[in-house]
Write an enzyme that holds these catalytic residues in place. Structure first.
Site, PDB file in Angstrom:
ATOM      1  CB  SER A 224      35.323  48.072  45.455  1.00  0.00           C
ATOM      2  OG  SER A 224      34.186  47.772  46.222  1.00  0.00           O
ATOM      3  CE1 TYR A 237      38.750  48.457  50.269  1.00  0.00           C
ATOM      4  CE2 TYR A 237      36.415  48.854  49.875  1.00  0.00           C
ATOM      5  CZ  TYR A 237      37.565  48.131  49.620  1.00  0.00           C
ATOM      6  OH  TYR A 237      37.541  47.090  48.728  1.00  0.00           O
TER       7      TYR A 237
HETATM    8  P1  NAD Z   1      42.271  39.515  50.813  1.00  0.00           P
HETATM    9  O1  NAD Z   1      42.408  39.847  52.244  1.00  0.00           O
HETATM   10  O2  NAD Z   1      42.307  38.106  50.427  1.00  0.00           O
HETATM   11  O3  NAD Z   1      43.346  40.271  49.943  1.00  0.00           O
HETATM   12  C1  NAD Z   1      43.869  41.523  50.274  1.00  0.00           C
HETATM   13  C2  NAD Z   1      45.375  41.372  50.286  1.00  0.00           C
HETATM   14  O4  NAD Z   1      45.969  42.660  50.375  1.00  0.00           O
HETATM   15  C3  NAD Z   1      45.904  40.594  51.459  1.00  0.00           C
HETATM   16  O5  NAD Z   1      45.935  39.211  51.184  1.00  0.00           O
HETATM   17  C4  NAD Z   1      47.294  41.170  51.621  1.00  0.00           C
HETATM   18  O6  NAD Z   1      48.237  40.315  51.026  1.00  0.00           O
HETATM   19  C5  NAD Z   1      47.268  42.459  50.844  1.00  0.00           C
HETATM   20  N1  NAD Z   1      47.706  43.608  51.654  1.00  0.00           N
HETATM   21  C6  NAD Z   1      46.948  44.463  52.372  1.00  0.00           C
HETATM   22  N2  NAD Z   1      47.746  45.363  52.972  1.00  0.00           N
HETATM   23  C7  NAD Z   1      49.020  45.064  52.631  1.00  0.00           C
HETATM   24  C8  NAD Z   1      50.289  45.639  52.933  1.00  0.00           C
HETATM   25  N3  NAD Z   1      50.411  46.733  53.708  1.00  0.00           N
HETATM   26  N4  NAD Z   1      51.397  45.059  52.396  1.00  0.00           N
HETATM   27  C9  NAD Z   1      51.300  43.957  51.608  1.00  0.00           C
HETATM   28  N5  NAD Z   1      50.124  43.394  51.287  1.00  0.00           N
HETATM   29  C10 NAD Z   1      48.993  43.943  51.802  1.00  0.00           C
HETATM   30  O7  NAD Z   1      40.912  40.199  50.348  1.00  0.00           O
HETATM   31  P2  NAD Z   1      40.272  40.465  48.918  1.00  0.00           P
HETATM   32  O8  NAD Z   1      38.860  40.799  49.219  1.00  0.00           O
HETATM   33  O9  NAD Z   1      40.594  39.400  47.958  1.00  0.00           O
HETATM   34  O10 NAD Z   1      40.980  41.799  48.456  1.00  0.00           O
HETATM   35  C11 NAD Z   1      41.576  41.952  47.189  1.00  0.00           C
HETATM   36  C12 NAD Z   1      41.096  43.243  46.565  1.00  0.00           C
HETATM   37  O11 NAD Z   1      39.712  43.156  46.338  1.00  0.00           O
HETATM   38  C13 NAD Z   1      41.309  44.466  47.450  1.00  0.00           C
HETATM   39  O12 NAD Z   1      41.803  45.533  46.671  1.00  0.00           O
HETATM   40  C14 NAD Z   1      39.906  44.789  47.918  1.00  0.00           C
HETATM   41  O13 NAD Z   1      39.755  46.159  48.189  1.00  0.00           O
HETATM   42  C15 NAD Z   1      39.099  44.361  46.720  1.00  0.00           C
HETATM   43  N6  NAD Z   1      37.659  44.130  46.938  1.00  0.00           N
HETATM   44  C16 NAD Z   1      37.237  43.186  47.821  1.00  0.00           C
HETATM   45  C17 NAD Z   1      35.881  42.983  47.990  1.00  0.00           C
HETATM   46  C18 NAD Z   1      35.356  41.927  48.919  1.00  0.00           C
HETATM   47  O14 NAD Z   1      34.159  41.915  49.209  1.00  0.00           O
HETATM   48  N7  NAD Z   1      36.141  41.010  49.407  1.00  0.00           N
HETATM   49  C19 NAD Z   1      34.970  43.746  47.277  1.00  0.00           C
HETATM   50  C20 NAD Z   1      35.438  44.706  46.392  1.00  0.00           C
HETATM   51  C21 NAD Z   1      36.792  44.878  46.237  1.00  0.00           C
END
Ligand code: NAD
Ligand code: MG
Length: 332
Positions: A224, A237
């Protein structure tokens, strides 16, 4: 696949011949390709998707994409493949929604078989993804379970290999983000859950997968912009994302000699369930992404092709790299 969706250059177009033969076979193909190539037109990226203010909304963790307003775009109707990952076998954690879902759709359309992991309550989102993978004629394997459990992480890899036949793309994308104004509000249980999901799970999964990864395989982690520029309300985080960026670079050095590439994607503010299920305050959500030069939140669909690029065999010199997608802000 319709004629207009066919890849521009294929092996058949190039043929096995050389010299005059090659020129002769390429020329008609070029003409035909130029004719069948659809004009994509130019689109201003700032106006491509909804801008803030966004509607305040909240879901119980881990949230569902299907419950978000507006619904995120994961490339369901837009991503077009061209065989870049034909025959590859991918496991994606958090493949039900957000970046993981965009990667899963793109991988299937590029010709890969895909296993996705998700938390059991995310079954409705996961079912949509499996249906989309199967609609491409690819194998789609659904493996629900809690990544905070080491034994499950080991089982996950075994079940993915069982379902796919082998494994050569591992995307450690799942993540937990819960905002807290003060470090004093973060319990040890909270800290533990975030650390287990974001740092331990990739450690356990990569350890389980590594003996099965042949030279040419790739590992991709989702880090991120928080790794480099932490927000005050994401104390726990943000440090896990710094750790992700760090493991990507360390493992790339360790696994380069074995022919396994390790890269990362560093998203900025992206419209996903993570943000509406405790990841962002209502105040932040309303203005989400508004501070970026593009003036809006990103959509998962805008990152699908990055996961493809890092996995594709023609990116063979890219390892230990972090590819950012943050609307003009962020420092990968
Ligand atoms: P999202 O909620 O769609 O995806 C996160 C997924 O993590 C969930 O769908 C879930 O399936 C999984 N997860 C979390 N805890 C879990 C557990 N204990 N067991 C099994 N699965 C679990 O959100 P996203 O934003 O697409 O996140 C994906 C990645 O992107 C993450 O690593 C997040 O940190 C990173 N990210 C997101 C953003 C943002 O703004 N959305 C920015 C930077 C990084
Ligand atoms: Mg989800």
């Amino acid at each position: 696949m319709t004629a207009s969706e066919k890849p521009f250059f294929t092996r058949q177009h190039i043929g096995g011949s050389a010299g005059v033969g090659l020129a002769a076979s390429v020329a008609p193909a070029l003409a035909q390709g130029a004719k069948s190539m659809k004009d994509q037109g130019l689109q201003n990226p700032a106006d491509k998707y909804p801008k803030p203010p966004y509607k305040k909304q909240s879901q119980p963790w881990p949230g569902l994409a299907s419950g978000m307003e507006p619904r995120p775009d994961h490339g369901e109707t837009s991503y077009k493949g061209s065989g870049r990952l034909a025959g590859r076998k991918a496991l994606i954690t958090g493949g039900d929604s957000g970046m993981g879902r965009a990667a899963a759709i793109a991988y299937a359309r590029e010709g890969a078989d895909v296993a996705i992991n998700y938390f059991p309550t995310e079954e409705p989102d996961a079912k949509e993804v499996i249906d989309l993978i199967k609609a491409e004629g690819r194998v789609g394997v659904a493996i629900p379970g809690d990544l905070r459990d080491e034994k499950f992480c080991q089982e996950l890899v075994a079940r993915a290999i069982d379902g796919l036949g082998s494994l050569d793309i591992l995307v450690c994308n799942a993540g937990r983000q819960q905002a807290h104004d003060s470090i004093l509000d973060i319990s040890s249980e909270d800290f533990d859950a975030t650390t287990k999901t974001n740092i331990y799970a990739p450690f356990w999964i990569i350890k389980a997968a590594l003996p099965h990864l042949k030279p040419g395989s790739v590992i991709i982690g989702t880090t991120s912009e928080q790794a480099y520029d932490p927000s005050p309300d994401l104390y726990d985080y943000a440090q896990t994302k710094a750790a992700t960026m760090n493991y990507i670079k360390a493992l790339a050095k360790q696994l380069g000699p074995k022919g396994i590439r390790v890269n990362g994607v560093a998203p900025g503010p992206i419209w996903t369930p993570l943000q509406v299920s405790g990841g962002a305050s209502m105040e932040k959500l309303e203005k989400f992404g508004g501070q970026t030069p593009l003036g809006r939140a990103g959509q998962p669909a805008e990152l699908g092709s990055i996961y493809v690029q890092l996995a594709a065999a023609d990116a063979s010199y890219a390892t230990g790299q972090v590819y950012g997608s943050a609307g003009g802000s962020g420092q990968p």
